[in-house]
Design a protein around this motif. Sequence first.
Motif, mmCIF file in Angstrom:
data_model
loop_
_atom_site.group_PDB
_atom_site.id
_atom_site.type_symbol
_atom_site.label_atom_id
_atom_site.label_comp_id
_atom_site.label_asym_id
_atom_site.label_seq_id
_atom_site.Cartn_x
_atom_site.Cartn_y
_atom_site.Cartn_z
ATOM 1 N N THR A 201 90.985 32.885 22.440
ATOM 2 C CA THR A 201 91.577 32.633 21.128
ATOM 3 C C THR A 201 90.826 33.398 20.045
ATOM 4 N N ALA A 202 89.504 33.365 20.104
ATOM 5 C CA ALA A 202 88.700 34.062 19.097
ATOM 6 C C ALA A 202 88.976 35.554 19.120
ATOM 7 N N TYR A 203 89.043 36.143 20.316
ATOM 8 C CA TYR A 203 89.326 37.575 20.418
ATOM 9 C C TYR A 203 90.714 37.903 19.866
ATOM 10 N N ALA B 202 92.664 41.759 12.181
ATOM 11 C CA ALA B 202 92.211 43.103 11.829
ATOM 12 C C ALA B 202 93.372 44.015 11.452
ATOM 13 N N ARG B 203 94.587 43.669 11.935
ATOM 14 C CA ARG B 203 95.786 44.468 11.638
ATOM 15 C C ARG B 203 96.550 43.944 10.418
ATOM 16 N N LEU B 204 96.063 42.858 9.799
ATOM 17 C CA LEU B 204 96.861 42.187 8.761
ATOM 18 C C LEU B 204 96.089 41.979 7.455
ATOM 19 N N PRO B 205 95.470 42.986 6.898
ATOM 20 C CA PRO B 205 94.740 42.768 5.647
ATOM 21 C C PRO B 205 95.668 42.293 4.530
ATOM 22 N N ALA C 236 88.068 45.272 13.969
ATOM 23 C CA ALA C 236 88.814 45.171 15.228
ATOM 24 C C ALA C 236 87.827 44.920 16.366
ATOM 25 N N PRO C 237 88.015 43.871 17.142
ATOM 26 C CA PRO C 237 87.026 43.529 18.170
ATOM 27 C C PRO C 237 87.028 44.519 19.329
ATOM 28 N N LEU D 218 82.722 42.008 24.532
ATOM 29 C CA LEU D 218 82.797 40.555 24.687
ATOM 30 C C LEU D 218 82.685 40.114 26.142
ATOM 31 N N ALA D 219 82.596 41.065 27.048
ATOM 32 C CA ALA D 219 82.503 40.734 28.473
ATOM 33 C C ALA D 219 81.187 40.024 28.774
#
Length: 332
Positions: A82-84, A91-94, A143-144, A149-150
């Motif tokens: 969920t966090a990712y 990140a795509r929706l400023p 953007a993550p 995150l692995a």
Amino acid sequence: MDPRSEVLLRQAELFGGSALLAGLPADDLLGHLPQAAGWSWHAGDHARLDQRFAGRSAFDVTPPAALVETAVLFLPKSRELTAYLLDALAARLPGKLLYLVGEKRAGVERAAKQMAAYGTPRKLDSARHCQLWQVRVDNVPAAPDLNALAQRYSLPLADGSLDIVTLPGVFSHGRLDIGSALLLKHLDQLPDGHLLDFGCGAGVLGAVLKRRYPHSQVTLLDVDAFAVASSRLTLAANGLQADVISGDGIAAAPAELSAILSNPPFHQGVHTHYQASEDLLRQAARHLRKDGQIRLVANRFLKYPPLIEQHIGPCHTLADADGFRIYQAASR
């Protein structure tokens, strides 16, 4: 219609423009929102959506590049995933609106608190045992990087350790589960030929098989795009080469297999869901060569032996420990 979709359609005017629906169910929602697009990481849902709404659903671990006016995340089971996903969408929706919809028992209220990093979340609706939340993305995250995150861990084995790489949302993220650990002790004397790791997850079983049987062709199959990506990372981390494919259940598997190895799933989201495992047992013989084997681990309470006997062949219990059993059968 999925109850989460029904809640969305109660506020349909909010999604009349170019909206990205992330993790959407394979129902009629896209038909009601003609300018919306879907993003799925479940191969079965994506296939069903693509069949009905051709070209309007993407299958990947990253969101589609197309610009959209808003996005909706259908809450997944994993908090880490969920966090990712929230970061990837935000990140795509400023300056734009991001929505979260999910079942109350799945923890949607808890997940909504994760949206506070972008602005002030507010609950828009509550119905069908679901909730719809909204936040304006005033604080835009970077953007993550999914690979960053692995989680990685070392799996000690008799012939040396293996490095396992797991991504958010993948089964048993960051650790080896009890069932797989038991199955790994019972991989001796497999027949030569083509081996399948069904429901491969992070690729633990497939990587072990490829190293133990280097001259055998090994295929890893999973319904989840994040599992497929994890398996590829695990193989690469150990210098191993095998085929990794996505597909909705055993129907996507190759034919003429010499053996199918599996720790089959029986959960989908927060729901108990036996379909994939039962389909595996009912259809495995179609994918096995004559005298090909199936070897799987299952919770002791699951009544798999009658299905194995009916559809594959005589069922043998190879191990019974820690609440799990290892079953083996050869196709007639």
